[in-house]
Design a protein around this motif. Structure first.
Motif, PDB file in Angstrom:
ATOM      1  N   TYR B  22      14.031 -19.457 -18.525  1.00  7.32           N
ATOM      2  CA  TYR B  22      14.706 -20.946 -18.634  1.00  7.32           C
ATOM      3  C   TYR B  22      13.736 -22.105 -19.028  1.00  7.32           C
ATOM      4  N   GLU B  23      12.173 -21.771 -18.506  1.00  9.28           N
ATOM      5  CA  GLU B  23      11.373 -22.820 -18.869  1.00  9.28           C
ATOM      6  C   GLU B  23      11.310 -22.823 -20.477  1.00  9.28           C
ATOM      7  N   LEU B  27      15.155 -25.579 -20.032  1.00  4.81           N
ATOM      8  CA  LEU B  27      16.247 -25.777 -19.051  1.00  4.81           C
ATOM      9  C   LEU B  27      15.308 -26.367 -17.641  1.00  4.81           C
ATOM     10  N   ILE B  28      14.228 -25.981 -17.574  1.00  7.99           N
ATOM     11  CA  ILE B  28      13.240 -26.231 -16.387  1.00  7.99           C
ATOM     12  C   ILE B  28      11.951 -26.643 -16.840  1.00  7.99           C
ATOM     13  N   TYR B  29      11.190 -27.045 -15.889  1.00  7.70           N
ATOM     14  CA  TYR B  29       9.873 -27.648 -16.380  1.00  7.70           C
ATOM     15  C   TYR B  29       9.056 -27.261 -15.308  1.00  7.70           C
ATOM     16  N   ARG B  38       2.322 -21.657 -12.416  1.00  9.78           N
ATOM     17  CA  ARG B  38       3.459 -22.541 -12.348  1.00  9.78           C
ATOM     18  C   ARG B  38       3.623 -23.201 -10.858  1.00  9.78           C
ATOM     19  N   ARG B  39       3.536 -24.637 -11.098  1.00 12.06           N
ATOM     20  CA  ARG B  39       4.064 -25.108  -9.472  1.00 12.06           C
ATOM     21  C   ARG B  39       5.175 -26.017  -9.962  1.00 12.06           C
ATOM     22  N   TYR B  40       6.151 -26.084  -9.075  1.00 11.57           N
ATOM     23  CA  TYR B  40       7.548 -26.839  -9.039  1.00 11.57           C
ATOM     24  C   TYR B  40       7.734 -27.916  -8.044  1.00 11.57           C
ATOM     25  N   THR B  76      12.912 -38.493 -11.481  1.00 17.17           N
ATOM     26  CA  THR B  76      13.763 -37.189 -10.898  1.00 17.17           C
ATOM     27  C   THR B  76      15.171 -37.775 -10.778  1.00 17.17           C
ATOM     28  N   PRO B  77      16.045 -36.906 -11.522  1.00 21.94           N
ATOM     29  CA  PRO B  77      17.184 -37.285 -11.394  1.00 21.94           C
ATOM     30  C   PRO B  77      17.887 -37.558  -9.800  1.00 21.94           C
ATOM     31  N   THR B  78      18.760 -38.610  -9.852  1.00 21.42           N
ATOM     32  CA  THR B  78      19.318 -38.736  -8.573  1.00 21.42           C
ATOM     33  C   THR B  78      20.596 -38.059  -8.360  1.00 21.42           C
TER      34      THR B  78
END
Lengths: 146, 146
Positions: B22-23, B27-29, B38-40, B76-78
Motif C-alpha cells: 500500500y505504501e 495509499l499510506i505513508y 517504519r513508524r506510523y 491529519t484528515p478529520t
DNA sequence: CCTTGACCTCAAGTTAAGTTGAGGTATTAG
DNA sequence: CTAATACCTCAACTTAACTTGAGGTCAAGG
C-alpha cells in the motif's frame, strides 16, 4: 445452422480470442469442419450469454464452470435446465445485494466516526466471501481478528 | 504513540507485506526511525480501515487512491474529511446495488427464455461499469453491440 | 486462380492485488 | 551479551481473465 467463431463473437459482443479462451477452460465446446475451423451449434449463444450474465453478478469463471457441470452433457440444455442454474445464482445475488446494503448502511456512520475499532465496527465485522463455492452456496465469514 | 508495521498489521488484520504494498502504491505513508524501520501515526488505522471498507464495496485501489487525493495533505484528515469520502462512495454503492437488483429481476425471466437476443434482453442491455472514476462518479455504459 | 480476410496454434504479455523468498539489519527479552 | 524476533529491500511468483503476436492455413469473391 452452424456458427463460425467470428459470427459468434460478433453476436455475443466478445472477442474471438475470448471464445478460444472459454473453450480452453471447458466453458464452451465446438466441433471442427474439414479445414479444422470451429463450428458451433446455436446454443452457443445462450451459453455465452449466461457466462456474461453470471460475470456481471460477480461470479468467477471457475464457479460458472462448476455450475455448468450440472447441465446435461448428452443433450442440448433446455430452458428449464438454464432456469435451475439461474435460480441458484439468484440466491447468491440476493445475498450479495443484502451484504452491500448492510455495508451501505454502516458506511456513513462508521467511516467518519472514531469507532473503527476492529472489534465493534460493522465495517469490520460484516464480512463475506462469495462465488467460491458452486451454485447457490453463500459463505459468510467472520473476521474475528484481534 | 507511534505504531510499528507489525502492530498495524495485527490491528488491521492485514499482512505486513500488504502495508508495504500500500505504501508503494501511495495509499499510506510512514516515517522511519533511526534504524530505518517504519513508524506510523495513529491515523494509519483509519486509513487502512477505509481502504478495506472501500474494497468490500468493490472499489479498486486505483480509485481509492484518486479519492484519497482529495484528503488534506498537510494535516491529519478529520472525521468530516472522511465523511466526504464516504458519501461519494455511498452513491456508487447505491448504484451498484441498483444494478444488481435489476440484474436479479431480469435473471429468472431471461436466462431460461429464448430472448437472449443481444438487442432486447435486459441481461445484455443493462450494463454498467464502476469504480474507474474518482469519488462518486458512476458511469453507465450501454453495450449497443450488434 | 489468386488475393484478402477469417482461422488455426502456441507462447508470451497484461493488470490487479498481493504473497513469497533471499539476503541482510534492528530491536528486544532474558 | 546474545538469541530470537521483527524489520528492511528487491525481485520474482501467483491467480483471474483475457489480449497480443508470430508464423502458418482456409475460405470466399472477383
Amino acid at each position: 445452422m452452424e456458427w463460425t467463431v467470428g459470427k459468434v463473437a460478433q453476436r455475443c459482443g466478445v472477442n474471438v480470442s475470448t471464445l478460444h479462451f472459454y473453450e480452453q477452460k471447458g466453458l464452451i465446446y465446438s466441433s471442427r469442419n474439414a479445414g479444422n475451423q470451429r463450428r458451433y451449434k446455436a446454443d452457443i449463444l445462450r451459453r455465452v450469454a449466461v457466462i456474461k450474465a453470471a460475470q456481471k453478478m460477480g461470479i468467477s469463471l471457475a464457479s460458472i464452470n462448476k455450475a455448468f457441470a450440472n447441465l446435461p452433457k448428452q443433450r442440448t440444455p433446455t430452458a428449464s435446465d438454464w432456469q435451475k442454474l439461474s435460480s441458484g445464482w439468484q440466491a447468491e445475488l440476493n445475498a450479495r445485494i443484502a451484504y452491500l446494503e448492510r455495508l451501505r448502511d454502516s458506511l456513513t456512520g462508521c467511516i467518519g466516526c472514531g469507532c473503527l475499532s476492529m472489534t465493534r465496527c460493522p465495517l469490520y465485522n460484516k464480512d463475506d466471501k462469495m462465488g467460491a463455492g458452486g451454485t447457490g452456496a453463500v459463505m459468510l465469514e467472520r473476521g474475528g481478528r484481534i
